[in-house]
Design a protein around this motif. Structure first.
Motif, PDB file in Angstrom:
ATOM      1  N   ARG A  24       1.574  -3.263  -0.338  1.00 24.83           N
ATOM      2  CA  ARG A  24       0.511  -3.515   0.628  1.00 24.83           C
ATOM      3  C   ARG A  24      -0.397  -2.303   0.831  1.00 24.83           C
ATOM      4  O   ARG A  24      -1.609  -2.450   0.937  1.00 24.83           O
ATOM      5  N   ARG A  25       0.179  -1.110   0.913  1.00 27.94           N
ATOM      6  CA  ARG A  25      -0.605   0.040   1.357  1.00 27.94           C
ATOM      7  C   ARG A  25      -1.774   0.357   0.412  1.00 27.94           C
ATOM      8  O   ARG A  25      -2.924   0.457   0.850  1.00 27.94           O
ATOM      9  N   TRP A  26      -1.517   0.516  -0.884  1.00 26.79           N
ATOM     10  CA  TRP A  26      -2.585   0.851  -1.810  1.00 26.79           C
ATOM     11  C   TRP A  26      -3.513  -0.329  -2.061  1.00 26.79           C
ATOM     12  O   TRP A  26      -4.673  -0.139  -2.455  1.00 26.79           O
ATOM     13  N   HIS A  27      -3.024  -1.548  -1.822  1.00 29.71           N
ATOM     14  CA  HIS A  27      -3.902  -2.710  -1.954  1.00 29.71           C
ATOM     15  C   HIS A  27      -4.902  -2.790  -0.796  1.00 29.71           C
ATOM     16  O   HIS A  27      -5.885  -3.543  -0.879  1.00 29.71           O
ATOM     17  N   VAL A  28      -4.653  -2.043   0.287  1.00 28.33           N
ATOM     18  CA  VAL A  28      -5.636  -1.917   1.361  1.00 28.33           C
ATOM     19  C   VAL A  28      -6.455  -0.644   1.185  1.00 28.33           C
ATOM     20  O   VAL A  28      -7.683  -0.664   1.243  1.00 28.33           O
ATOM     21  N   ALA A  29      -5.764   0.482   0.966  1.00 32.41           N
ATOM     22  CA  ALA A  29      -6.456   1.769   0.878  1.00 32.41           C
ATOM     23  C   ALA A  29      -7.386   1.842  -0.333  1.00 32.41           C
ATOM     24  O   ALA A  29      -8.509   2.365  -0.233  1.00 32.41           O
ATOM     25  N   MET A  64     -14.363  -6.416   1.663  1.00 25.61           N
ATOM     26  CA  MET A  64     -13.787  -7.733   1.882  1.00 25.61           C
ATOM     27  C   MET A  64     -12.351  -7.826   1.368  1.00 25.61           C
ATOM     28  O   MET A  64     -11.509  -8.516   1.951  1.00 25.61           O
ATOM     29  N   ALA A  65     -12.037  -7.124   0.279  1.00 24.46           N
ATOM     30  CA  ALA A  65     -10.693  -7.196  -0.291  1.00 24.46           C
ATOM     31  C   ALA A  65      -9.644  -6.611   0.634  1.00 24.46           C
ATOM     32  O   ALA A  65      -8.466  -6.980   0.571  1.00 24.46           O
ATOM     33  N   THR A  66     -10.048  -5.689   1.518  1.00 24.61           N
ATOM     34  CA  THR A  66      -9.062  -5.075   2.429  1.00 24.61           C
ATOM     35  C   THR A  66      -8.593  -6.031   3.518  1.00 24.61           C
ATOM     36  O   THR A  66      -7.486  -5.867   4.055  1.00 24.61           O
ATOM     37  N   CYS A 104      -1.291  -8.371   6.534  1.00 24.72           N
ATOM     38  CA  CYS A 104       0.120  -8.390   6.147  1.00 24.72           C
ATOM     39  C   CYS A 104       0.877  -7.189   6.710  1.00 24.72           C
ATOM     40  O   CYS A 104       2.110  -7.186   6.735  1.00 24.72           O
ATOM     41  N   LEU A 105       0.165  -6.160   7.162  1.00 27.40           N
ATOM     42  CA  LEU A 105       0.815  -4.970   7.690  1.00 27.40           C
ATOM     43  C   LEU A 105       1.442  -5.237   9.063  1.00 27.40           C
ATOM     44  O   LEU A 105       2.652  -5.103   9.223  1.00 27.40           O
ATOM     45  N   GLY A 142     -10.085   4.892   7.297  1.00 27.07           N
ATOM     46  CA  GLY A 142      -9.158   3.762   7.292  1.00 27.07           C
ATOM     47  C   GLY A 142      -8.159   3.843   6.163  1.00 27.07           C
ATOM     48  O   GLY A 142      -6.965   3.580   6.345  1.00 27.07           O
ATOM     49  N   ALA A 143      -8.618   4.215   4.967  1.00 25.00           N
ATOM     50  CA  ALA A 143      -7.721   4.324   3.813  1.00 25.00           C
ATOM     51  C   ALA A 143      -6.645   5.372   4.053  1.00 25.00           C
ATOM     52  O   ALA A 143      -5.467   5.160   3.740  1.00 25.00           O
ATOM     53  N   LEU A 144      -7.028   6.511   4.614  1.00 21.99           N
ATOM     54  CA  LEU A 144      -6.050   7.572   4.876  1.00 21.99           C
ATOM     55  C   LEU A 144      -5.036   7.151   5.935  1.00 21.99           C
ATOM     56  O   LEU A 144      -3.837   7.474   5.837  1.00 21.99           O
TER      57      LEU A 144
END
Length: 437
Positions: free
Chosen positions: A318-323, A358-360, A366-367, A423-425
């Motif tokens: 999940r994490r890198w798929h958001v960041a 949009m992909a984030t 899910c987090l 946000g990514a960090l």
């Protein structure tokens, strides 16, 4: 939604291989209607971005007035979202979501009566009050049907309503703005609010008549299938620790998710409220042309959401798929500031930015749903979305202020890019074991 009944014994002959068929049936029954409702919802929320192309001139609104008015929606949203989600948890999704839709449809249509900044602020505030609870209510509702390992893909399908509202709404809004001016004495932006409110009012009746509140309510699953679905959800529910409302409000993970949502949503609402203006600043003047060119970035957003959400579910990451997409979106915004004198390249950069932003969105949700449950989960999801949605107030307001102060759109766009990096960090601070489920 009503509290769950005691779980029956799961029949041994219901095997895992049947899950694809069962969950596929649930998706086909629930997702199309919820998706269409969210398209209508989001269109009514952000069509003010197209209305601005003529409304600001007709009423004498500066970019600061427009930005403040666009953002006032989220003050009403913040004030009423958590209570709204708690009511939905008590009375059920069918009744409460239908109530939300008919109310926001009526208020959105009434935007045609705006004549002054004060009326603009008041109507946007009331629209936020009316809509409060719809999105987190649907997220909560979907947790009552799908376990976490299937949730990113399901939420992604639902949330593609955001970019699809741009794909469909861009050309439609552009056509209305180009062709309806003066019809029956109304300006084109007045027709925009009136016409695009009608689907929400109609869909409220459809929701009320057709949406089931619980797995036990449906007749398109047999008893053993209902028991199997319930056993999957109960097993996941029991694995999450119980938390009181007080504990939820003092949980650092919840507030970290609030900050993440705020940062990412700043970029999202920069796209939602300013994309037509940014496209116009590339040198275009025809409103219909602006409309269909604005649809291109949103189309990229649809593809990015679906592809990356399936990847996140498949890899259970999940994490890198958001960041990662947040960083790509930031890079796209920065690129657009250097390419603004080349329409094609600048639009390509804005397309990259929109696809990343949009992909984030579905993967972010899910987090918190990986560790929240029950009544405290309902409040937690509402809190994360409502406080995080303050970005919807801050983003258009700061962008408008920067535009008026500098007379250069690059500063506002760079601000959006910086928030996406933040946000990514923050996403990477969440423990991998907590959210990669």
């Amino acid at each position: 939604m009503q509290p769950a009944d005691p779980a029956p014994v799961v029949p041994s002959h219901v095997v895992a291989s049947s899950s694809v068929s069962i969950y596929g049936r649930i998706m086909r029954r629930l997702l199309p209607l919820l998706f269409i409702c969210y398209v209508a919802c989001y269109l009514d929320r952000v069509n003010v971005g197209f209305a601005k192309l003529q409304m600001a001139t007709d009423l004498g609104f500066s970019d600061t007035v427009y930005g403040l008015g666009a953002g006032m929606f989220f003050i009403g949203y913040l004030a009423f979202e958590t209570p709204s989600n708690m009511i939905l948890y008590r009375v059920g999704a069918r009744l409460w979501l239908a109530r939300i839709m008919v109310t926001w449809g009526i208020i959105s249509a009434a935007m045609l009566f705006v004549r002054s900044p004060a009326m603009f602020y008041a109507m946007r505030f009331l629209l936020g009050v009316a809509e409060a609870g719809f999105f987190p209510g649907v997220v909560l509702y979907l947790t009552q049907w799908f376990p976490s390992q299937r949730r990113a893909g399901v939420i992604a399908i639902f949330m593609t309503g955001i970019p699809v509202s741009g794909v469909l709404g861009g050309p439609l809004s552009g056509w209305i703005m180009q062709n309806m001016s003066g019809t029956s004495g109304l300006a084109s932006w007045q027709w925009l609010f009136l016409i695009e409110a009608i689907p929400s009012i109609v869909l409220s009746w459809v929701l009320l008549k057709t949406l089931p509140d619980r797995v036990s309510d449906v007749d398109w699953l047999d008893d053993r299938e209902k028991a199997w679905v319930k056993s999957q959800l109960d097993a996941e529910h029991d694995a999450k620790p119980d938390a009181s409302l007080k504990q939820m409000f003092t949980d650092g993970r919840v507030w970290l998710c609030v900050l993440i949502n705020f940062s990412i949503a700043t970029g999202q609402y920069g796209v939602s409220f300013w994309l037509p203006t940014l496209v116009k600043q590339l040198g275009l003047r025809d409103n219909f042309q602006i409309g269909y060119l604005s649809a291109i970035p949103y189309l990229a957003g649809v593809v990015a959401m679906l592809v990356l959400s399936r990847s996140g579910d498949r890899l259970r990451e999940r994490r890198w798929h958001v960041a990662g997409p947040a960083l790509v979106g930031s890079a796209g915004f920065v690129l657009s500031t250097f390419l603004q004198h080349d329409t094609a390249l600048a639009l390509a950069a804005l397309t990259i930015a929109t696809g990343g932003v949009m992909a984030t969105l579905p993967l972010f949700w899910c987090l918190p749903t990986s560790f929240l449950k029950g009544a405290s989960g309902a409040a937690g999801i509402g809190l994360i979305n409502s406080v995080g949605a303050l970005a919807g107030f801050v983003s258009p307001l700061l962008t408008g202020l920067l535009n008026d102060l500098t007379h250069d759109a690059r500063y506002g766009v760079s601000m959006l890019a910086a928030w996406l990096v933040v946000g990514a960090l923050l996403v990477l601070r969440l423990p991998r074991a907590l959210v990669n489920r």
